[in-house]
Design a protein around this motif. Structure first.
Motif: not given
Lengths: 290, 214
Positions: B74-78, B99-102
């Motif tokens: 996963c990767q979360y970016s803003m 957030m990535t870990m979640h």
């Protein structure tokens, strides 16, 4: 870049088509693909635009901030470009994977806007060597369908057109300057984008050159010329890119058609932006919901 | 107490909602053509784009591959313009890493990982506008403080797959808050489920007409 792999036969098919001025999607060599453009869709920015050029999707957000001018240019405001290649576009961009491409786009955009004739940056300075407006132009690349530079520049221009700077009144009392930034959303000024450039990329494929190359065509192209053209036909930046070489006569040919197409593109873009603006508040923002 | 209260005396929140009310959700699937799956969701002012690639061969370090299940990446970016104050970096800060870990934890539990051994699924999330958690605070309420509980459930089986609490909350309130959060998850599920069904029937109708015509 997010390249796709083509076989030799597929490449030959594309090159032969271009020689006959008939590309694989039916366009001629100097046609653009269909664009979808919308401005003002992100409410916490000063200006924003979304552009979809076939499969290329770009989102630009501009935030204006009050800061100190650079010491070497104490009486002008400035533009700061930042490009981010989202991993949504391709898994290769994950982590720092998209940084090379992002820097390339960022540098060419700042080059093309570095000419003094492009924007009236002096008007963005409020108190010389103390206070000026800085435009943070953030480009977010969401999907790669070829011709990223052109798409980014068009989206940037549209977002600049949409940018609203709050009016500031300055009162000078002895030593201190007091600022009053208007918080009325209608008490704003706009900047003149009529002389800002659009980037035109001309890809040399076989003996001909094409504009707005698709991803497949980019895979066949060995050398391309990117130029930032204003509506008056001035070129503010130019770069040759790719592993192949170009001979001087084809460079001048490419520049001729780049200039012609660039002027037309600038003209059409501004016309459409004005048309959209005239719809005013009645216009519904669509965004990604289409 | 001086200043603003989270709930008015009449029991309304600052934006006029009742305590258990979610903001309006709108959703579209198939936003990107190149990704294997993609979606856009809007909840009030929160706008998020997601793309999924895979399952495919493990990229990069081969050692990552698991012999009995799929690797969820996963990767979360803003977006740098997504917050009130401009962000310098789209990812790599603590919030995006968290957030990535979640996301990783949630989807490791939600996906039947044993179906695709030795492969990888990529989930990329791009936040375009100020995120809030699924229990749906607005930004002001979030920054106001108070305890926060984040829950993700599997709506069909009522299993909790992700649970996190920040701040301080009395034990007696926990059950009530959890029930509320699970109800919120179900509400979101019903909305998203409807969109998915609509999308699938639309797509299959389009494919059907293509077959008939061609």
């Amino acid at each position: 870049m997010a390249d796709i792999i083509l076989s030799e036969a597929e490449k030959i098919f594309i090159v032969h088509g271009i020689q006959d001025n008939f590309r694989e999607d039916g366009r001629s060599c100097d046609d653009y693909r269909q664009m979808e453009l919308e401005t003002g869709l992100i409410s916490n920015t000063s200006g924003s635009a979304r552009l979809r050029l076939a499969n290329t999707e770009i989102l630009v957000g501009i935030k204006v901030e009050l800061e100190e001018p650079k010491p070497e240019k104490p009486d002008t405001g400035r533009l700061e470009f930042f490009v981010d290649c989202s991993a949504n576009a391709t898994p290769e961009f994950e982590g720092r994977g998209g940084e090379d491409l992002a820097t390339e786009i960022m540098n060419f955009l700042s080059h093309s806007y570095s000419s003094e004739t492009v924007l009236d940056l002096k008007s963005l300075c409020l108190v010389p060597s103390k206070l000026c407006w800085v435009f943070y132009v953030d480009v977010l690349l969401l999907e790669c369908g070829g011709n990223l530079f052109d798409a980014a520049s068009i989206a940037v221009k549209a977002a600049l057109f949409n940018t609203k700077i709050p009016n500031v009144s300055i009162s000078q009392e002895s030593e201190d300057t007091e600022l009053n930034v208007s918080d009325d959303p209608y008490d704003v000024k706009r900047i003149d984008v009529s002389r800002t450039p659009c980037i035109i990329t001309l890809s040399k494929i076989g003996h001909c050159h094409v504009v707005d190359a698709s991803q497949k065509e980019e895979a066949c192209c060995l050398a391309r010329l990117m130029m930032a053209v204003t509506a008056e036909g001035n070129v503010t930046a130019m770069v040759k890119e790719g592993s192949g070489s170009l001979d001087p006569s084809s460079v001048s040919d490419m520049m001729q058609s780049g200039k012609k197409i660039g002027q037309e593109l600038n003209y059409k873009l501004l016309e459409k932006l004005k048309e959209e603006e005239q719809k005013g508040l009645k216009r519904q923002t669509v965004g990604f919901l289409r | 107490m001086a200043g603003l209260e989270l709930l008015s005396d009449q029991g309304f929140r600052i934006d006029g909602r009742r305590p258990h009310e979610l903001r309006k959700i709108e959703c579209r699937l198939g936003v990107f053509r190149q990704a294997d799956g993609s979606a856009y969701i809007e909840q009030g002012n929160t706008k998020v784009l997601a793309a999924v690639y895979g399952p495919h061969e493990v990229r990069g370090r081969r050692g990552k591959a698991l012999h009995d299940k799929v690797v969820i990446n996963c990767q979360y970016s803003m977006a740098t313009f997504s917050t009130g104050e401009r962000k310098r970096r789209p990812r790599g800060d603590r919030k995006s890493q968290e957030m990535t870990m979640h996301l990783q934890q949630t989807f490791n539990a939600a996906i039947l990982t044993t179906l695709y051994p030795r492969s990888q699924i990529d989930i990329f999330v791009e936040d375009l506008f100020e995120t809030t958690s699924i229990v749906d605070f607005n930004h002001f309420e979030e920054s106001f403080g108070g305890a926060e509980v984040i829950v993700a459930t599997l709506p069909r089986s009522d299993q909790i797959i992700f649970l996190e609490m920040n701040g301080r909350l009395h034990e007696d309130h926990l059950t009530a808050v959890m029930d509320r959060a699970i109800a919120g998850c179900k509400d979101v599920y019903h909305i998203v489920d409807r969109v998915v069904r609509e999308h699938v029937s639309e797509r299959s109708a389009a494919i059907g007409s293509e077959i008939n015509n061609g």
